[in-house]
Design a protein around this motif. Sequence first.
Motif, PDB file in Angstrom:
ATOM      1  N   HIS A  67     -18.545   5.528  43.448  1.00 47.74           N
ATOM      2  CA  HIS A  67     -17.589   4.448  43.721  1.00 47.74           C
ATOM      3  C   HIS A  67     -16.466   4.907  44.636  1.00 47.74           C
ATOM      4  CE1 HIS A  67     -19.149   1.088  41.523  1.00 47.74           C
ATOM      5  NE2 HIS A  67     -19.372   1.835  40.464  1.00 47.74           N
ATOM      6  N   ARG A  80     -23.008   0.536  47.193  1.00 40.24           N
ATOM      7  CA  ARG A  80     -22.107   0.270  46.055  1.00 40.24           C
ATOM      8  C   ARG A  80     -22.415  -1.076  45.421  1.00 40.24           C
ATOM      9  NH1 ARG A  80     -17.170   3.227  48.972  1.00 40.24           N
ATOM     10  NH2 ARG A  80     -17.702   5.314  48.190  1.00 40.24           N
ATOM     11  N   ASN A  81     -22.824  -2.046  46.244  1.00 40.68           N
ATOM     12  CA  ASN A  81     -23.238  -3.337  45.674  1.00 40.68           C
ATOM     13  C   ASN A  81     -24.460  -3.151  44.790  1.00 40.68           C
ATOM     14  OD1 ASN A  81     -21.196  -4.724  46.905  1.00 40.68           O
ATOM     15  ND2 ASN A  81     -22.441  -5.425  48.642  1.00 40.68           N
ATOM     16  N   ASN A 124     -23.315  -1.885  41.508  1.00 39.85           N
ATOM     17  CA  ASN A 124     -22.704  -2.913  40.654  1.00 39.85           C
ATOM     18  C   ASN A 124     -23.745  -3.884  40.113  1.00 39.85           C
ATOM     19  OD1 ASN A 124     -20.142  -1.877  40.931  1.00 39.85           O
ATOM     20  ND2 ASN A 124     -19.732  -3.058  42.791  1.00 39.85           N
ATOM     21  N   ASP A 125     -24.765  -4.170  40.939  1.00 40.99           N
ATOM     22  CA  ASP A 125     -25.820  -5.095  40.488  1.00 40.99           C
ATOM     23  C   ASP A 125     -26.850  -4.399  39.609  1.00 40.99           C
ATOM     24  OD1 ASP A 125     -24.550  -6.889  42.051  1.00 40.99           O
ATOM     25  OD2 ASP A 125     -25.988  -6.833  43.712  1.00 40.99           O
ATOM     26  N   ASN A 141     -27.639   4.431  36.732  1.00 41.26           N
ATOM     27  CA  ASN A 141     -26.562   3.979  35.871  1.00 41.26           C
ATOM     28  C   ASN A 141     -26.760   4.572  34.487  1.00 41.26           C
ATOM     29  OD1 ASN A 141     -24.612   2.394  37.127  1.00 41.26           O
ATOM     30  ND2 ASN A 141     -25.994   0.652  37.253  1.00 41.26           N
TER      31      ASN A 141
END
Lengths: 230, 115
Positions: A35, A53-54, A57-58, A77
């Motif tokens: 991030h 980065r998207n 997040n997704d 993640n």
Amino acid sequence: MRPETLVSLLAARASKQQVALVSHLETGEQTLVFHDRTAGDLELDETAISAARNALNDDKSGRLQTGNTPLFAQVFNPPKRMIIVGAVHIAQPLVILSQTSGYETIIVDPRGAFATRDRFPGVTMSEDWPDDALKNMAIDNRTAIVTLTHDPKLDDPALRIALRSEAFYVGSLGSKRTHAGRVERLTEAGYTGEEIERIHAPIGLDINAKSPAEIAVSIMAQITQILRNA
Amino acid sequence: MSETVIDLHALNHDDVVEKAAAWRETGKKVALATVIATWGSSPRPVGSQLAVDEDGNMIGSVSGGCIEGAVVHEAQEVMSDGKPRLLDFGVSNEMAWEVGLACGGKVEVWVERLD
């Protein structure tokens, strides 16, 4: 994969940081996109970094649709986590539901008699006081926090940390009257209305649950709803 | 019941990279295969990984078992020359006779070496 990339990737995973590994599918060059930074030998422009980065997040790995370079972002993640404060009866079915739903489950209860190994086989346990325990857990936006003691001595310290964390879900067991008292105490302690409204109380979806297992189902259903609607 | 809980929990953990790194630590050559794209019905989603060592040991999966054999074979090449490869598998592929996907889907797999 270069050794230094592998070492950084393993370190990120061990410390439960979100990271995307971006690979150039022809040259094999790679860069880790965090991030707040990047690390690796593949040079990425701002568009590619923000696309990676998207993807983080997704929570979705895939090719990056940026220009003609064949780039793939592998999202690493950490598992979602559920922190349950109170090793009470409802916690037993809730542990089973949360683990089968893919959560790493942690029980916090400083009362030794409740948090016994026999009642919670295979679960990470903390016997620290809830605020101390939660402070050390790096709570992120993939963490759900559930308080089940309805004892202000234990629930309140947990909520004081939870309400100022990035947790995607905070829920507290207790009647409307119990919750009203809780709101009063948190207000006195300087928490804003907006912060206090993060608490789901009475906890769980309203399915007229009665038994501990049914209440656990209603809690798990509500957490799932919040997670998937986010 | 407790054993079921632990097993289900383990299923939700994806630690292929950790296991691959542990193999590498022991001095073995290791390749990592990753699902890059899928079309139609394919059993494992994008991002699924399979690690292979020089002896052909495997951890993880990139399909429901349809293409693992072929991926392991290609992985040996990747381990020897260090060049990553992008592999296509699908019913319309010329390799379909050998490693066609029973599900009728298509999958693209990238294989790299752990240096």
